[in-house]
Motif scaffolding. Structure first.
Motif, PDB file in Angstrom:
ATOM      1  N   GLU A   1       0.855  -1.190   0.000  1.00 30.98           N
ATOM      2  CA  GLU A   1       0.000   0.000   0.000  1.00 30.98           C
ATOM      3  C   GLU A   1       0.890   1.238   0.000  1.00 30.98           C
ATOM      4  N   GLY A   2       0.406   2.309  -0.628  1.00 28.32           N
ATOM      5  CA  GLY A   2       1.187   3.532  -0.646  1.00 28.32           C
ATOM      6  C   GLY A   2       0.431   4.681  -1.265  1.00 28.32           C
ATOM      7  N   THR A   3       1.167   5.742  -1.557  1.00 22.67           N
ATOM      8  CA  THR A   3       0.583   6.920  -2.190  1.00 22.67           C
ATOM      9  C   THR A   3       1.457   7.345  -3.358  1.00 22.67           C
TER      10      THR A   3
ATOM     11  N   ASP B   1       3.856   2.632   2.203  1.00 19.14           N
ATOM     12  CA  ASP B   1       3.573   3.034   3.583  1.00 19.14           C
ATOM     13  C   ASP B   1       4.777   2.830   4.494  1.00 19.14           C
TER      14      ASP B   1
ATOM     15  N   SER C   1      -4.065   7.433  -2.917  1.00 17.59           N
ATOM     16  CA  SER C   1      -3.776   6.137  -2.296  1.00 17.59           C
ATOM     17  C   SER C   1      -3.874   5.035  -3.339  1.00 17.59           C
TER      18      SER C   1
ATOM     19  N   SER D   1      -2.780   0.657  -4.275  1.00 14.66           N
ATOM     20  CA  SER D   1      -2.521  -0.675  -3.749  1.00 14.66           C
ATOM     21  C   SER D   1      -1.807  -1.502  -4.818  1.00 14.66           C
TER      22      SER D   1
ATOM     23  N   ALA E   1      -6.556   2.581  -4.454  1.00 19.18           N
ATOM     24  CA  ALA E   1      -6.923   1.848  -3.243  1.00 19.18           C
ATOM     25  C   ALA E   1      -8.415   1.974  -3.003  1.00 19.18           C
TER      26      ALA E   1
ATOM     27  N   GLU F   1     -11.291   2.129  -0.303  1.00 17.08           N
ATOM     28  CA  GLU F   1     -11.412   2.486   1.133  1.00 17.08           C
ATOM     29  C   GLU F   1     -12.424   1.610   1.797  1.00 17.08           C
TER      30      GLU F   1
END
Length: 139
Positions: free
Chosen positions: A55-57, A91, A113, A115, A137, A139
């Motif tokens: 996961e990240g941005t 993350d 965001s 994934s 991602a 939510e």
């Protein structure tokens, strides 16, 4: 030359291409992905394995048009048109470069965001190369 990876190098690194497996420096705690020969912060060469979330941005991105695609991605660019390549900050800290899929390129933004997913990247020398792509991602 583009994204060419020789068969021996691909086979040696297939584990890190099929899972978010990184390393944590035993001295300073920096997380590296993909695994490095030395810590990018303190140059220590002792690590412990760590599973990353994937996961990240989006830290930064660009939109490539068919004319700007590396040869390995020419077929995809021709079929899909424009596509997004981003620097994703995981993350856990490391930043990696990967394609962002399943979203209109005009909807991608810094800070979005995402994934990670294991997907087909391209085929070369009769071998399908797999690796990471990111999707928005949920939510």
């Amino acid at each position: 030359m583009g994204a060419h990876i020789s068969i021996p190098v691909y086979e040696r690194t297939v584990g890190q291409r099929l899972a978010f497996e990184g390393e944590r420096c035993t001295d300073c705690g920096t997380v590296a992905f993909p695994p490095k020969g030395a810590c990018p912060d303190c140059r220590n060469d002792a690590f412990e394995a760590v599973d990353l979330s994937g996961e990240g941005t989006i830290y930064s991105y660009t939109v490539l048009s068919p004319g700007g695609a590396p040869p390995e991605f020419a077929g995809q660019a021709q079929a899909e048109g424009r596509y997004v390549v981003a620097i994703v900050e995981l993350d856990e800290g490391p930043r990696i470069t990967a394609q962002v899929t399943d979203v209109d390129p005009t909807e991608v933004a810094v800070g979005m965001s995402v994934s990670g997913r294991i997907r087909r990247i391209y085929e070369e020398e009769g071998i399908v190369r797999y690796g990471f792509k990111f999707v928005p991602a949920t939510e």
